[in-house]
Each structure stands twice: as C-alpha cells, then as structure tokens.
Write a protein that holds these residues in place. Structure first.
Motif, short mmCIF file in Angstrom:
data_model
loop_
_atom_site.label_atom_id
_atom_site.label_comp_id
_atom_site.label_asym_id
_atom_site.label_seq_id
_atom_site.Cartn_x
_atom_site.Cartn_y
_atom_site.Cartn_z
N ILE A 147 46.07 38.70 45.97
CA ILE A 147 45.76 40.06 45.54
C ILE A 147 44.33 40.11 45.00
O ILE A 147 43.88 39.16 44.34
CB ILE A 147 46.76 40.56 44.47
N GLU A 148 43.65 41.17 45.32
CA GLU A 148 42.28 41.35 44.84
C GLU A 148 42.28 41.58 43.33
O GLU A 148 43.07 42.35 42.81
CB GLU A 148 41.65 42.56 45.54
N GLU A 149 41.38 40.90 42.65
CA GLU A 149 41.25 41.05 41.21
C GLU A 149 39.83 41.51 40.91
O GLU A 149 38.88 40.76 41.10
CB GLU A 149 41.58 39.74 40.49
N ALA A 150 39.71 42.74 40.46
CA ALA A 150 38.40 43.32 40.17
C ALA A 150 38.28 43.61 38.68
O ALA A 150 39.28 43.89 38.00
CB ALA A 150 38.20 44.61 40.97
N GLU A 151 37.07 43.53 38.17
CA GLU A 151 36.82 43.86 36.77
C GLU A 151 36.53 45.35 36.67
O GLU A 151 35.47 45.82 37.09
CB GLU A 151 35.64 43.04 36.23
N LEU A 152 37.49 46.08 36.13
CA LEU A 152 37.37 47.52 36.02
C LEU A 152 37.33 47.93 34.56
O LEU A 152 37.79 47.20 33.68
CB LEU A 152 38.56 48.20 36.71
N VAL A 153 36.78 49.11 34.31
CA VAL A 153 36.80 49.69 32.97
C VAL A 153 37.48 51.05 33.07
O VAL A 153 37.46 51.69 34.12
CB VAL A 153 35.37 49.86 32.40
N SER A 163 26.92 55.32 35.91
CA SER A 163 27.67 55.82 37.06
C SER A 163 28.83 54.88 37.36
O SER A 163 28.70 53.66 37.20
CB SER A 163 26.77 55.95 38.28
N VAL A 164 29.93 55.46 37.81
CA VAL A 164 31.10 54.67 38.16
C VAL A 164 31.72 55.25 39.43
O VAL A 164 31.48 56.40 39.79
CB VAL A 164 32.16 54.67 37.03
N ILE A 165 32.52 54.43 40.09
CA ILE A 165 33.39 54.91 41.15
C ILE A 165 34.82 54.80 40.65
O ILE A 165 35.23 53.75 40.15
CB ILE A 165 33.22 54.09 42.44
N LEU A 166 35.55 55.90 40.72
CA LEU A 166 36.95 55.88 40.32
C LEU A 166 37.72 55.02 41.33
O LEU A 166 37.79 55.36 42.51
CB LEU A 166 37.51 57.30 40.27
N GLN A 167 38.26 53.92 40.86
CA GLN A 167 38.88 52.93 41.74
C GLN A 167 40.40 53.07 41.81
O GLN A 167 40.99 52.96 42.88
CB GLN A 167 38.53 51.52 41.26
N PHE A 224 40.86 53.97 36.14
CA PHE A 224 40.17 52.69 36.16
C PHE A 224 38.99 52.75 37.13
O PHE A 224 39.14 53.14 38.29
CB PHE A 224 41.14 51.58 36.54
N CYS A 225 37.82 52.36 36.63
CA CYS A 225 36.58 52.59 37.35
C CYS A 225 35.78 51.31 37.54
O CYS A 225 35.88 50.37 36.75
CB CYS A 225 35.71 53.59 36.57
N ARG A 226 34.96 51.34 38.58
CA ARG A 226 34.02 50.24 38.84
C ARG A 226 32.60 50.74 38.56
O ARG A 226 32.14 51.67 39.22
CB ARG A 226 34.13 49.77 40.29
N PRO A 227 31.92 50.15 37.58
CA PRO A 227 30.54 50.56 37.31
C PRO A 227 29.66 50.30 38.53
O PRO A 227 29.82 49.28 39.22
CB PRO A 227 30.13 49.67 36.13
N THR A 228 28.74 51.23 38.80
CA THR A 228 27.90 51.10 40.00
C THR A 228 26.42 51.04 39.67
O THR A 228 25.60 50.99 40.58
CB THR A 228 28.13 52.29 40.95
#
Length: 231
Positions: A147-153, A163-167, A224-228
C-alpha cells in the motif's frame, strides 16, 4: 490480471476482519491501538474488545504490548490489507461502473466486502484498470499486499500561504461527502490556504478557479492534503 492475496487459514470471521481493519487504521501512522480507541471506532464495549484482542493474539494476528496497546503482526497486516483492498475496489466499482454517488458507496462496500470472493474482486480490479485510489482518494492496496504510504497533512494544519492538493477525505458520513462535492472539495483539487482564523477557527482556501471556501476546523481535520510548494 493480478494474483489475489491469499487469505489466512482458517477463513476469518466478519468480526475478526472488522477488528483487523480497525487496528490497521488506528496504527497506520505508527504507534499502538488501545482498547478504548478500538471500542470507539467499532462502537462496541471495551470488554468485548479485550476478549477479541486476546483471541487475535493467540492466533498470531496481533501483538499485545502491556500498557501500550496492540499492533498487527505481518500475518494480521496482510489480512487487514486484503479487506481494505476489497472495500476500496468495491467502492471504485460501484462509482465507476454502476453510477453510485461517492457519498453512498462506503456503506454498500461495508455490506459486500465480507461476502464477495477474491476472484470477483480481482475481476473488478481488472475491469477498472487496477486503480491506485478509491473514490475518496485513499490508496488501494495491491493484490500483493502493498500500500502506498504518503506524508499528508490535514487542511486544518496546512501552512497558511501554502498550496496543497486535496488527496483524501474521510468517507464515513454520506452527508459530509455530499456537502464536500457541492463545495468542489474533492480529491485532486488544488487549494491555496489564504487565511486561518484564531482559536480553532475556520481555514479559508482558494481554488484554482478563484473561488474561495471556508472550512471549519472539524471538517478540515478530515481532509488530508499533499503540500505542493516547490513543485
């Protein structure tokens, strides 16, 4: 077509599968799952949780650490990921192929995930083109149990001015998902955090189309978002 994950033997009961999923979610960021946390997630009495944890420990699916809580063993993690894959493939199939609203598929998938065969799940995954994410943006485990493990805020914690992308969004409540869709706050949307009110106040964001949205703290903690910045 991918080979299906093999189920632990003997086959797990629905109750055991639900407990394993709850422990996985509670420990996904590291640490341990406590009896009270599991009881709250599954809406059961703490003594029932204690009894099940003893059973799962005896069967090698969890490890109990005194005064800290429980973690999944490798065998327990494989079983939990199998169930999560089932659930998220079902959600994806229901939305993509059967036209279900994304706010309604969680409950349907909960009903179906314990009954469908691995063969059917893999046929669905193949028909969908092996999707990486479910309709709510959550990563779908592979048939090999990865499973993919991403660091999200969370949006409520994202840096003001960034800026963020809503993940990914929490998928438990249909009304909340319907509201998010109406507001255009769905996985993949790019947002700039322009202001956050003090004292646990709302976060104000701007979409790429120039429109702004005011997101309360309670809701923001479930987005949960990924900073861009820097991309």
């Amino acid at each position: 077509m991918s080979a299906a994950i093999r189920s632990p033997q003997p086959p797990l009961t629905r109750s055991v599968e639900d407990y394993l999923k709850s422990v996985f979610h509670l420990t996904s960021q590291g640490g341990f799952a406590t009896t009270s946390d599991i009881a709250a997630m599954l809406e059961v009495a703490p003594p029932s949780v204690s009894g099940m944890m003893k059973r799962l420990s005896e069967t090698g699916l969890i490890e109990h650490v005194p005064y800290r809580g429980v973690q999944l063993t490798p065998q327990g993690r494989r079983a939990a990921l199998q169930m999560i894959r089932r659930h998220r493939i079902l959600e994806s199939y229901l939305t993509s192929k059967l036209g279900f609203d994304w706010g309604d598929v969680h409950v349907e998938a909960e009903r179906l995930e314990h009954a469908v065969s691995e063969k059917l799940i893999e046929r669905m995954a193949d028909a969908l083109g092996e999707p990486r994410y479910d309709p709510h943006g959550a990563p779908i485990p592979t048939a090999a149990g990865e499973i993919e493990e991403a660091e999200l805020v969370t949006l409520a914690e994202a840096d003001v001015g960034g800026s963020v992308i809503l993940q990914e969004v929490d998928d438990e409540h249909p009304e909340r998902l319907h509201y998010l869709a109406e507001q255009g706050l769905t996985p993949g949307v790019r947002l700039r955090v322009i202001e956050r009110q003090p004292f646990n106040g709302p976060t104000i964001v701007r979409r790429d189309d120039g429109t702004t949205r005011v997101v309360g703290q309670e809701l923001g903690l479930l987005l949960f978002c990924r900073p861009t910045d820097g991309e």
